[in-house]
Design a protein around this motif. Structure first.
Motif, PDB file in Angstrom:
ATOM      1  N   UNK A 159       5.127  -7.096   3.984  1.00 25.26           N
ATOM      2  CA  UNK A 159       4.423  -5.835   3.790  1.00 25.26           C
ATOM      3  C   UNK A 159       5.351  -4.845   3.115  1.00 25.26           C
ATOM      4  N   UNK A 160       4.803  -4.118   2.166  1.00 20.69           N
ATOM      5  CA  UNK A 160       5.607  -3.096   1.487  1.00 20.69           C
ATOM      6  C   UNK A 160       4.797  -1.811   1.447  1.00 20.69           C
ATOM      7  N   UNK A 161       5.328  -0.784   2.090  1.00 21.46           N
ATOM      8  CA  UNK A 161       4.618   0.489   2.089  1.00 21.46           C
ATOM      9  C   UNK A 161       5.501   1.546   1.422  1.00 21.46           C
ATOM     10  N   UNK A 162       4.868   2.369   0.606  1.00 24.61           N
ATOM     11  CA  UNK A 162       5.602   3.423  -0.091  1.00 24.61           C
ATOM     12  C   UNK A 162       5.101   4.776   0.394  1.00 24.61           C
ATOM     13  N   UNK A 163       6.047   5.645   0.761  1.00 22.02           N
ATOM     14  CA  UNK A 163       5.676   7.004   1.165  1.00 22.02           C
ATOM     15  C   UNK A 163       5.743   7.864  -0.096  1.00 22.02           C
ATOM     16  N   UNK A 164       4.589   8.324  -0.541  1.00 27.01           N
ATOM     17  CA  UNK A 164       4.546   8.969  -1.868  1.00 27.01           C
ATOM     18  C   UNK A 164       4.114  10.432  -1.752  1.00 27.01           C
ATOM     19  N   UNK A 181       0.835  -1.184   0.000  1.00 28.41           N
ATOM     20  CA  UNK A 181       0.000   0.000   0.000  1.00 28.41           C
ATOM     21  C   UNK A 181       0.873   1.239   0.000  1.00 28.41           C
ATOM     22  N   UNK A 182       0.224   2.398  -0.208  1.00 28.31           N
ATOM     23  CA  UNK A 182       1.016   3.633  -0.190  1.00 28.31           C
ATOM     24  C   UNK A 182       0.453   4.601   0.853  1.00 28.31           C
ATOM     25  N   UNK A 183       1.327   5.428   1.394  1.00 26.69           N
ATOM     26  CA  UNK A 183       0.908   6.529   2.270  1.00 26.69           C
ATOM     27  C   UNK A 183       1.174   7.829   1.535  1.00 26.69           C
ATOM     28  N   UNK A 184       0.130   8.509   1.050  1.00 21.88           N
ATOM     29  CA  UNK A 184       0.370   9.840   0.482  1.00 21.88           C
ATOM     30  C   UNK A 184       0.832  10.766   1.604  1.00 21.88           C
ATOM     31  N   UNK A 238      10.045  -0.570   3.161  1.00 24.37           N
ATOM     32  CA  UNK A 238       9.472   0.767   2.997  1.00 24.37           C
ATOM     33  C   UNK A 238      10.167   1.454   1.832  1.00 24.37           C
ATOM     34  N   UNK A 239       9.386   1.962   0.916  1.00 18.70           N
ATOM     35  CA  UNK A 239       9.950   2.811  -0.130  1.00 18.70           C
ATOM     36  C   UNK A 239       9.847   4.243   0.353  1.00 18.70           C
ATOM     37  N   UNK A 240      10.949   4.749   0.868  1.00 14.50           N
ATOM     38  CA  UNK A 240      10.966   6.124   1.356  1.00 14.50           C
ATOM     39  C   UNK A 240      10.828   7.069   0.165  1.00 14.50           C
ATOM     40  N   UNK A 241      11.514   6.719  -0.914  1.00  9.77           N
ATOM     41  CA  UNK A 241      11.304   7.391  -2.212  1.00  9.77           C
ATOM     42  C   UNK A 241      10.872   6.312  -3.190  1.00  9.77           C
ATOM     43  N   UNK A 242      10.052   6.674  -4.148  1.00 11.02           N
ATOM     44  CA  UNK A 242       9.751   5.700  -5.209  1.00 11.02           C
ATOM     45  C   UNK A 242      10.957   5.613  -6.144  1.00 11.02           C
ATOM     46  N   UNK A 243      11.186   4.444  -6.719  1.00 11.17           N
ATOM     47  CA  UNK A 243      12.317   4.328  -7.638  1.00 11.17           C
ATOM     48  C   UNK A 243      12.046   5.051  -8.951  1.00 11.17           C
ATOM     49  N   UNK A 244      13.106   5.497  -9.613  1.00 16.03           N
ATOM     50  CA  UNK A 244      12.960   6.145 -10.922  1.00 16.03           C
ATOM     51  C   UNK A 244      12.529   5.155 -11.981  1.00 16.03           C
ATOM     52  N   UNK A 276       2.214   1.498 -11.151  1.00 11.50           N
ATOM     53  CA  UNK A 276       0.877   0.894 -11.196  1.00 11.50           C
ATOM     54  C   UNK A 276       0.605   0.315 -12.586  1.00 11.50           C
ATOM     55  N   UNK A 277       1.126   0.987 -13.587  1.00  7.31           N
ATOM     56  CA  UNK A 277       0.959   0.471 -14.952  1.00  7.31           C
ATOM     57  C   UNK A 277       1.728  -0.845 -15.106  1.00  7.31           C
ATOM     58  N   UNK A 278       2.942  -0.882 -14.552  1.00  7.24           N
ATOM     59  CA  UNK A 278       3.773  -2.079 -14.676  1.00  7.24           C
ATOM     60  C   UNK A 278       3.165  -3.261 -13.933  1.00  7.24           C
ATOM     61  N   UNK A 279       2.690  -3.022 -12.719  1.00  9.09           N
ATOM     62  CA  UNK A 279       2.169  -4.148 -11.929  1.00  9.09           C
ATOM     63  C   UNK A 279       0.689  -4.400 -12.215  1.00  9.09           C
ATOM     64  N   UNK A 280       0.133  -3.577 -13.092  1.00 13.95           N
ATOM     65  CA  UNK A 280      -1.252  -3.729 -13.556  1.00 13.95           C
ATOM     66  C   UNK A 280      -2.247  -3.691 -12.403  1.00 13.95           C
ATOM     67  N   UNK A 281      -1.989  -2.866 -11.423  1.00 13.74           N
ATOM     68  CA  UNK A 281      -2.962  -2.671 -10.348  1.00 13.74           C
ATOM     69  C   UNK A 281      -2.758  -1.305  -9.706  1.00 13.74           C
ATOM     70  N   UNK A 282      -3.856  -0.771  -9.159  1.00 15.37           N
ATOM     71  CA  UNK A 282      -3.728   0.481  -8.410  1.00 15.37           C
ATOM     72  C   UNK A 282      -3.391   0.115  -6.971  1.00 15.37           C
ATOM     73  N   UNK A 283      -2.442   0.809  -6.402  1.00 17.84           N
ATOM     74  CA  UNK A 283      -2.042   0.513  -5.023  1.00 17.84           C
ATOM     75  C   UNK A 283      -3.007   1.208  -4.067  1.00 17.84           C
ATOM     76  N   UNK A 284      -3.409   0.487  -3.028  1.00 18.93           N
ATOM     77  CA  UNK A 284      -4.355   1.117  -2.112  1.00 18.93           C
ATOM     78  C   UNK A 284      -3.654   2.189  -1.286  1.00 18.93           C
ATOM     79  N   UNK A 285      -4.424   3.207  -0.907  1.00 17.76           N
ATOM     80  CA  UNK A 285      -3.851   4.388  -0.242  1.00 17.76           C
ATOM     81  C   UNK A 285      -4.358   4.485   1.188  1.00 17.76           C
TER      82      UNK A 285
END
Ligand code: AMP
Length: 438
Positions: A342-347, A221-224, A316-322, A359-368
């Protein structure tokens, strides 16, 4: 299915039992008999699937049946993109082969070359190597491949991403034509397939994870959040959820250092691991993370590549990868060998495009999930799933870096960095981007 039916001898089965493995993973079920049979292999498998044992066990089986290695010769060469991965594979070879009379060694850059030369002079059955150091050793006459039986290319996609294609092609040119080839890659891009075409014959093809999808055992999931709030949010999440072992990814080395300092000021034991750290500092940080004396390992993509940490619960993805593919590699550090992760991304708002690419690559929208008290001032726009297929990447242009390299005694450069200039387009390369100070 159990290990007894795969054609492995008692000495190897005993080592497997001592490792505590009860049943083979799907890739092991398929790969072990095929490799023992002498077949070439092309396997789409991420780390965490048990792929290392999938190739190491049958290789040990085969090599234990033949003649020992002659002086300066290697019978099996395992090429990996990073030092950490090389060390881990070396450890697996030692563990699985501990009841066999086979010799193995690991060589990579960033450490003295002489001890490696000494080990090679008596000959080794299994040589695990990163490409640059291997070529240095070859140029110094420390290793020859006249009797090479098996070549393994591990994490082939990453080797190409890191610009190792020229080194790999040079190494292929040094090997006998008659040999068994095993190629492992998390993703099979057109470039990886092109490389495979030139080196693999009539392979058994194995795919244990669908192309470009993330492991299903990882809850994502992601944390905006606003950029400035990320460090505080991370501290909050660690404390609130009582996270004990977290691998945190940052985009830059500078970012990794800065975050580590912040965590330490908050009394959270942390260490950074990236290309500017010495090999001994990286090894020490990893060992401390594994034994629990530090809770948070902050890493850049290249340093973290292939890290095998048993049952890592949290990434934790503190930054999203390029590069969107890196997201899959990163979260592949958790949810390994059937365990949940568990994998959480701070976006932050600036990263919306990167999020959309993932999201396009993994073909799903990540829940927020917005964390109370961390509501972003700068809104992260709602994502819409882009279902257009992703165009294959343009092949990289050859450059003068394809010319023979000088042997380099200490090989102080980080793996892959010597090829940074080899990108043939105007986009910042993965390494350029990750080296940029944030
Ligand atoms: P790898 O995908 O090779 O990086 O392996 C991931 C993890 O799975 C490593 O920690 C291995 O020790 C573990 N592993 C490999 N094979 C098995 C198995 N058959 N049963 C349980 N764990 C395994």
């Amino acid at each position: 299915m159990n290990f007894n039916s795969l054609g492995l001898s008692p000495a190897i089965l005993q080592a497997i039992t001592e490792q505590g493995y009860e049943t083979p993973t799907p890739i092991q079920e398929k790969a072990i008999p095929a490799v023992i049979d002498g077949r070439d292999l092309m396997a789409a498998a991420q780390t965490g699937t048990g792929k290392t044992a999938g190739f190491t066990l049958p290789i040990l089986e085969k090599l234990s049946q033949g003649h020992r290695a002659n002086a300066n010769q290697a019978r099996c060469l395992i090429l990996t993109p990073t030092r950490e991965l090389a060390a881990q594979i070396g450890e697996s070879v030692t563990n699985y082969g501990k009841h066999l009379p086979l010799k193995s060694t690991v060589v990579f850059g960033g450490v003295k070359i002489n001890p490696q030369m000494m080990k090679l002079c008596k000959g080794v059955d299994i040589l695990v190597a990163t490409p640059g150091r291997l070529l240095d050793l070859y140029h110094q006459n420390a290793v020859r491949f006249k009797t090479l039986e098996v070549l393994v290319l591990d994490e082939a996609d990453r080797m190409l991403d890191m610009g190792f294609i020229h080194d790999i092609r040079k190494i292929l040119g040094l090997l006998p034509k008659q040999r068994q080839n095993l190629m492992f890659s998390a993703t099979f891009s057109d470039e990886v397939r092109k490389l495979a075409r030139g080196m693999i014959n009539n392979p058994v093809e194995i795919s244990v994870t669908p192309r470009n999808t993330a492991s299903t055992t990882v809850k994502q999931w992601i944390c905006p959040v606003d950029k400035k709030q990320k460090s505080v949010l991370l501290t909050h999440l660690i404390k609130e959820n009582k996270w004990d072992q977290v691998l945190v990814f940052t985009k830059t080395k500078h970012g990794a250092n800065k975050l580590t300092r912040h965590l330490e000021l908050e009394n959270i034991k942390a260490a950074a691991i990236h290309g500017n750290k010495s090999q001994s500092a990286r090894t020490k940080a990893l060992a401390n993370f594994k034994n629990g004396s530090i809770k948070i390992l902050v890493a850049t993509d290249i340093a973290a590549r292939g890290l095998d940490i048993d049952q890592l619960p949290q990434v934790v993805n503190f930054d999203l990868p390029n590069v969107a593919e890196d997201y899959i590699h990163r979260i592949g550090r958790t949810g390994r060998a059937g365990c949940n992760g568990h994998a959480v991304s701070l976006v932050c708002a600036d990263e919306f495009k990167l999020l959309s690419d993932i999201e396009r690559l993994i073909k799903q929208l990540l829940s927020r999930k917005i964390v109370d008290g961390f509501e972003p001032v700068h809104d992260l726009p709602e994502s819409k799933l882009n279902q257009r297929p992703i165009k294959p990447k343009k092949p990289k242009k050859p450059t003068k870096l394809g010319q023979p390299r000088q042997a380099n005694q200490n090989n102080k450069q980080s793996e892959g960095s010597r090829h940074r200039k080899s990108k043939g387009n105007n986009w910042p390369s993965r390494r350029q981007a990750s080296n940029k100070k944030s």
